[in-house]
Design an enzyme around this catalytic site. Structure first.
Site, PDB file in Angstrom:
ATOM      1  N   CYS A   2       0.872  -1.180   0.000  1.00  0.00           N
ATOM      2  CA  CYS A   2       0.000   0.000   0.000  1.00  0.00           C
ATOM      3  C   CYS A   2       0.900   1.219   0.000  1.00  0.00           C
ATOM      4  O   CYS A   2       2.066   1.138   0.364  1.00  0.00           O
ATOM      5  CB  CYS A   2      -0.828   0.083   1.273  1.00  0.00           C
ATOM      6  SG  CYS A   2      -1.872  -1.335   1.604  1.00  0.00           S
ATOM      7  N   ARG A  16      -4.645   7.038   0.182  1.00  0.00           N
ATOM      8  CA  ARG A  16      -3.802   5.853   0.093  1.00  0.00           C
ATOM      9  C   ARG A  16      -4.242   4.989  -1.091  1.00  0.00           C
ATOM     10  O   ARG A  16      -5.363   5.092  -1.581  1.00  0.00           O
ATOM     11  CB  ARG A  16      -3.919   5.073   1.390  1.00  0.00           C
ATOM     12  CG  ARG A  16      -5.316   4.471   1.672  1.00  0.00           C
ATOM     13  CD  ARG A  16      -5.483   3.002   1.367  1.00  0.00           C
ATOM     14  NE  ARG A  16      -4.535   2.125   1.973  1.00  0.00           N
ATOM     15  CZ  ARG A  16      -4.589   1.689   3.223  1.00  0.00           C
ATOM     16  NH1 ARG A  16      -5.613   2.046   3.992  1.00  0.00           N
ATOM     17  NH2 ARG A  16      -3.664   0.878   3.677  1.00  0.00           N
ATOM     18  N   ASN A  79       0.253  -2.331   5.713  1.00  0.00           N
ATOM     19  CA  ASN A  79       0.915  -3.563   6.135  1.00  0.00           C
ATOM     20  C   ASN A  79       2.343  -3.303   6.599  1.00  0.00           C
ATOM     21  O   ASN A  79       3.081  -2.501   6.004  1.00  0.00           O
ATOM     22  CB  ASN A  79       0.952  -4.571   4.977  1.00  0.00           C
ATOM     23  CG  ASN A  79      -0.105  -5.634   5.147  1.00  0.00           C
ATOM     24  OD1 ASN A  79      -0.970  -5.534   6.025  1.00  0.00           O
ATOM     25  ND2 ASN A  79      -0.048  -6.660   4.319  1.00  0.00           N
TER      26      ASN A  79
HETATM   27  C1  LIG Z   1      -4.542  -6.113   3.600  1.00  0.00           C
HETATM   28  C2  LIG Z   1      -4.429  -4.631   3.923  1.00  0.00           C
HETATM   29  C3  LIG Z   1      -3.002  -4.194   3.694  1.00  0.00           C
HETATM   30  C4  LIG Z   1      -2.621  -4.322   2.240  1.00  0.00           C
HETATM   31  C5  LIG Z   1      -1.175  -4.475   2.071  1.00  0.00           C
HETATM   32  O1  LIG Z   1      -0.376  -3.674   2.534  1.00  0.00           O
HETATM   33  N1  LIG Z   1      -0.792  -5.553   1.336  1.00  0.00           N
HETATM   34  C6  LIG Z   1       0.591  -5.792   0.979  1.00  0.00           C
HETATM   35  C7  LIG Z   1       1.150  -7.086   1.479  1.00  0.00           C
HETATM   36  S1  LIG Z   1       2.861  -6.847   1.825  1.00  0.00           S
HETATM   37  O2  LIG Z   1       2.995  -6.097   3.065  1.00  0.00           O
HETATM   38  O3  LIG Z   1       3.455  -6.106   0.717  1.00  0.00           O
HETATM   39  O4  LIG Z   1       3.405  -8.200   1.955  1.00  0.00           O
HETATM   40  C8  LIG Z   1      -4.812  -4.298   5.373  1.00  0.00           C
HETATM   41  C9  LIG Z   1      -4.831  -2.762   5.600  1.00  0.00           C
HETATM   42  C10 LIG Z   1      -5.899  -2.500   6.690  1.00  0.00           C
HETATM   43  C11 LIG Z   1      -6.269  -3.895   7.165  1.00  0.00           C
HETATM   44  C12 LIG Z   1      -7.608  -4.085   7.924  1.00  0.00           C
HETATM   45  C13 LIG Z   1      -7.627  -3.173   9.164  1.00  0.00           C
HETATM   46  C14 LIG Z   1      -8.890  -3.389  10.014  1.00  0.00           C
HETATM   47  C15 LIG Z   1      -9.049  -4.862  10.435  1.00  0.00           C
HETATM   48  C16 LIG Z   1      -8.004  -5.234  11.477  1.00  0.00           C
HETATM   49  C17 LIG Z   1      -8.188  -6.670  11.962  1.00  0.00           C
HETATM   50  O5  LIG Z   1      -7.171  -6.978  12.876  1.00  0.00           O
HETATM   51  C18 LIG Z   1      -8.086  -7.622  10.778  1.00  0.00           C
HETATM   52  C19 LIG Z   1      -9.091  -7.279   9.708  1.00  0.00           C
HETATM   53  C20 LIG Z   1      -9.020  -5.821   9.215  1.00  0.00           C
HETATM   54  C21 LIG Z   1     -10.297  -5.593   8.395  1.00  0.00           C
HETATM   55  C22 LIG Z   1      -7.737  -5.557   8.370  1.00  0.00           C
HETATM   56  C23 LIG Z   1      -7.664  -6.455   7.109  1.00  0.00           C
HETATM   57  C24 LIG Z   1      -6.358  -6.202   6.288  1.00  0.00           C
HETATM   58  O6  LIG Z   1      -5.258  -6.630   7.042  1.00  0.00           O
HETATM   59  C25 LIG Z   1      -6.202  -4.734   5.899  1.00  0.00           C
HETATM   60  C26 LIG Z   1      -7.290  -4.397   4.888  1.00  0.00           C
END
Ligand SMILES: C[C@H](CCC(=O)NCCS(=O)(=O)O)[C@H]1CC[C@H]2[C@@H]3CC[C@@H]4C[C@H](O)CC[C@]4(C)[C@H]3C[C@H](O)[C@]12C
Length: 325
Positions: A2, A16, A79
């Site tokens: 992200c 974002r 993340n």
């Molecule tokens: C996946 C996303 C980050 C994307 C990212 O950066 N992908 C790169 C991978 S890499 O880093 O490059 O390997 C993140 C960002 C915000 C997150 C939510 C936050 C609220 C809630 C918190 C709870 O505890 C768990 C569920 C919950 C809905 C979360 C789900 C998921 O985790 C979300 C969407």
């Protein structure tokens, strides 16, 4: 992966990209002033500042990914896999579960000065939301129109960093991201002069050569440098349309196209959505991978004194403006 960024014209903008291989199912969610937040370890909060942002709703609770409040503070969780470590519950501090962090800050802070004060008493704890939604490993950018900070909860404690460039991506930890900008201090939007060797007839044969060396790949450290360079050099008019348009172009510099980042066999990370908050006016703009048209939800059109969550679905599907049929 992200990427988050801030941008200032007449108003203040924050947004974002959310990059992933699948969607958790999100909506644009407004929590009005009288929606009760029941914090797991610090009790109920019956009234607070109104909040709007992108969230996954579970059990009538907004799990915000990025959001702003009516007072001009915005924040986003990105993340931070392998580095985020949340603490155990401790006495004499405010124990806030990781998924409560955005509501906790945005419900009560009207500036970064107040955010910093609140952070002095906080302990971000490892209480999961539920069995189905376990802990996400995140770090955060928090901004108002004057400044930004980065918050990282790691095995050696809670780190709060000034974020003078107003951008955040994923790994490595923020100080290392900032440090690598030293490697690019020679980049410029201006054409380069030949300082290589004055006896060689070197020629700036193409426009844009002042940026040669800007990393072009999708790794988070490369996206950090690329979006920082784009943001600090970005120029636009001050109108709402010009500012919002320019903001989407800034984050467009780190857009992820399906097929270019394989995360498992046949699974690809893409930019699921891009958001742009007009933090001054409380308008949440977004577009998605499947819908380039910008949609918007204005919090001030709603009854912000309500006690019920207000949700708008994410609009998907390209809308093509045919000009001759
Ligand atoms: C996946 C996303 C980050 C994307 C990212 O950066 N992908 C790169 C991978 S890499 O880093 O490059 O390997 C993140 C960002 C915000 C997150 C939510 C936050 C609220 C809630 C918190 C709870 O505890 C768990 C569920 C919950 C809905 C979360 C789900 C998921 O985790 C979300 C969407």
């Amino acid at each position: 992966m992200c990427t988050a960024a801030t941008y200032k014209t007449k108003d203040f903008y924050f947004g974002r990209t959310l990059d992933y291989e699948f969607s958790y199912g999100d909506q644009i969610v407004i929590t009005p002033r009288n929606y009760a937040f029941n914090f797991r370890h610090v009790g109920d909060m019956k009234n607070h500042y109104a909040i709007i942002g992108m969230a996954h709703v579970a059990e009538d609770y907004p799990l915000y990914y990025d959001a702003m409040n009516e007072k001009g503070v915005a924040m986003a969780g990105l993340n931070f896999v392998g580095n985020a470590v949340y603490a155990a519950i401790k006495p004499d501090v405010e124990n806030i579960a990781q998924f409560e962090f955005i509501p906790w800050i945005l419900s009560q802070c009207s500036s970064l000065v107040e955010v910093r004060e609140l952070l002095e008493r906080i302990n971000i704890v490892n209480t999961p939301f539920s069995e189905q939604l376990p802990l996400a490993q995140l770090h955060w950018i928090i901004s108002d129109e004057n400044e930004s900070i980065t918050v990282e909860s790691m095995s050696d404690g809670l780190h709060i960093y000034d974020n003078p460039v107003g951008v955040l991506t994923n790994n490595p930890p923020f100080p290392q991201q900032m440090f690598q900008l030293n490697n690019y201090m020679y980049l410029s939007p201006k054409q380069p002069r030949n300082t290589f060797c004055e006896n060689l007839a070197l020629d700036a044969y193409s426009r844009g050569m002042g940026g040669l060396g800007l990393p072009g790949d999708l790794s988070s450290s490369s996206r950090f440098v690329r979006v920082a360079f784009t943001k600090v050099n970005a120029i636009s008019g001050e109108s709402e349309e010009e500012s919002v348009s320019q903001f989407f172009h800034i984050l467009g510099s780190v857009d992820q196209q399906r097929g270019c980042c394989e995360v498992a066999d046949g699974k690809y990370e893409i930019t699921l959505y891009t958001s742009c908050c007009n933090v001054t006016k409380g308008i949440y703009y977004y577009n998605t991978y499947e819908n380039h048209q910008i949609s918007a939800v204005d919090m001030h059109v709603e009854n912000l004194d309500s006690d019920k969550m207000i949700c708008y679905p994410v609009i998907q599907g390209e809308r093509i403006n045919y000009q001759n049929k």
